[in-house]
Scaffold this active site. Sequence first.
Site, short mmCIF file in Angstrom:
data_model
loop_
_atom_site.label_atom_id
_atom_site.label_comp_id
_atom_site.label_asym_id
_atom_site.label_seq_id
_atom_site.Cartn_x
_atom_site.Cartn_y
_atom_site.Cartn_z
N GLU A 85 76.02 87.77 42.76
CA GLU A 85 74.63 87.76 43.26
C GLU A 85 73.74 86.86 42.39
OE1 GLU A 85 76.46 90.61 42.80
OE2 GLU A 85 76.84 90.92 44.95
N ASN A 86 74.08 86.74 41.08
CA ASN A 86 73.27 85.92 40.18
C ASN A 86 73.25 84.44 40.57
OD1 ASN A 86 74.13 87.80 37.14
ND2 ASN A 86 72.41 88.07 38.54
N ASN B 147 67.31 91.18 29.79
CA ASN B 147 66.99 89.93 29.09
C ASN B 147 65.66 89.34 29.58
OD1 ASN B 147 69.48 90.18 27.96
ND2 ASN B 147 70.44 88.51 29.08
N GLY B 148 65.50 89.31 30.92
CA GLY B 148 64.30 88.71 31.51
C GLY B 148 63.05 89.47 31.10
N ASP C 211 71.65 94.41 30.73
CA ASP C 211 70.45 94.17 31.53
C ASP C 211 69.19 94.18 30.66
OD1 ASP C 211 69.05 93.66 33.83
OD2 ASP C 211 68.88 95.76 34.41
N ARG D 258 62.48 83.34 30.70
CA ARG D 258 63.62 84.25 30.90
C ARG D 258 64.85 83.77 30.12
NH1 ARG D 258 63.68 87.88 34.78
NH2 ARG D 258 65.92 87.56 35.05
C1 FPP Z 1 70.68 90.59 33.04
O1 FPP Z 1 69.36 90.50 32.58
C2 FPP Z 1 71.53 89.65 32.33
C3 FPP Z 1 72.17 88.61 32.90
C4 FPP Z 1 72.08 88.29 34.33
C5 FPP Z 1 72.99 87.68 32.10
C6 FPP Z 1 73.64 88.24 30.87
C7 FPP Z 1 73.91 87.10 29.96
C8 FPP Z 1 73.87 87.13 28.62
C9 FPP Z 1 73.65 88.35 27.83
C10 FPP Z 1 74.03 85.87 27.84
C11 FPP Z 1 75.35 85.23 27.96
C12 FPP Z 1 76.51 86.15 27.96
C13 FPP Z 1 77.71 85.98 27.36
C14 FPP Z 1 78.78 86.94 27.63
C15 FPP Z 1 78.01 84.88 26.46
P1 FPP Z 1 68.21 90.14 33.62
O2 FPP Z 1 67.97 88.69 33.55
O3 FPP Z 1 68.58 90.67 34.97
O4 FPP Z 1 67.02 90.95 33.01
P2 FPP Z 1 65.83 91.65 33.80
O5 FPP Z 1 66.42 92.79 34.59
O6 FPP Z 1 64.94 92.12 32.72
O7 FPP Z 1 65.20 90.59 34.66
#
Ligand code: FPP
Length: 252
Positions: free
Chosen positions: A67-68, A22-23, A20, A33
Site C-alpha cells: 500500500e505504501n 515516523n511521519g 509506525d 516526513r
Molecule cells: C510508518 O510510519 C513507517 C514506514 C512506512 C516506513 C518504515 C521505514 C523505516 C523505519 C526506515 C527504513 C527501514 C529500514 C528497515 C531500513 P508512517 O510514515 O506511516 O508514520 P505516520 O503513521 O506517523 O504517518
Amino acid sequence: MKERRIRTDRLPRHVAVIMDGNGRWAERRGLSRIEGHRAGLESVRAVLRAAHELAIRNLTLYAFSLENWSRPKLEVEELMHLLEHYLEAEREEVMRNGIRVRAIGRADLLPPGVRRRLDQVIDESKGNREMTLVFAISYGGRAEIVDAARKLLRDFELGKVDPDRLDEKTFAAYLYEPELPDPDLLIRTGGESRVSNFLLWQIAYTEIHSTEVMWPDFRKSHFVDALLDYQSRERRFGLTSAQVRSDATEGP
Ligand code: FPP
C-alpha cells in the site's frame, strides 16, 4: 535492571515489528516526513542490536507495504534511497553478528538498486546462523496468501497437490518464508492497534504489544518492555487456562 527480569527460558522465538509513527514524529517537530524515516533508521539499528544481544532468533521488520507504493512519489523515492543506504551501511555489522538476512514481499516492484543490494546481502549472509532478520518490503499479507495460492495451483496442475489432502501445514509451505516459526510477539509503535495487512496468516496466535512510542523514539528499553509484557501473558492457543496450566506442570 529491567533486563535481568527477562526470562531467558521464555523468549519469543520470533518478534515482528510494525514500525509506525515516523511521519507524525517528524511533523510534530516541524520536519519533513522523510526526516522521520531517517530518524527511524537509528531505531532499526538499536532494535536489531537489542534483539541480537537478547538472543532473539528471528526478527521481522515491516519496512514498506504494498500500500505504501501509493504514497507521494518523493516520499517513496526517499524511502527507497534510505533502504538502499541502510543495506549497504549495515552489511558489515550484519556479517560480524552472524545475522542471516531475508526479504519477503513482491521484490519485482523494487527499484534495481534496492533489489541488487538486497540480493547481495541475502546471498552474503546466507550461511549465518545466530539470528535471522527479515525485511518485509513491498509486502502485503493478502498478496502473500494470493501468491501462495498461485504456486499451489501450479503444483496442482502438475499433479503434485491432492485437494482432498490439503491442510494448513501443506498450504503454509507455499508462503514466502515457510521455515520461520510464526511470530510469538508483534510490536506496533505509534499508538495504533491495527494489523495493517502484516503477516496475516502467521499471526493467528501472536501476542500483540502496542505502544504509544513513535518509531524514531523506540529504543532497547522499549523493546525490553515489550518482551516483559509478552512474558506476562498466558498463551492458550484456544485451550482453557486450566488445560494450559496442567500441561505446564505435567512437563514433557
Ligand atoms: C510508518 O510510519 C513507517 C514506514 C512506512 C516506513 C518504515 C521505514 C523505516 C523505519 C526506515 C527504513 C527501514 C529500514 C528497515 C531500513 P508512517 O510514515 O506511516 O508514520 P505516520 O503513521 O506517523 O504517518
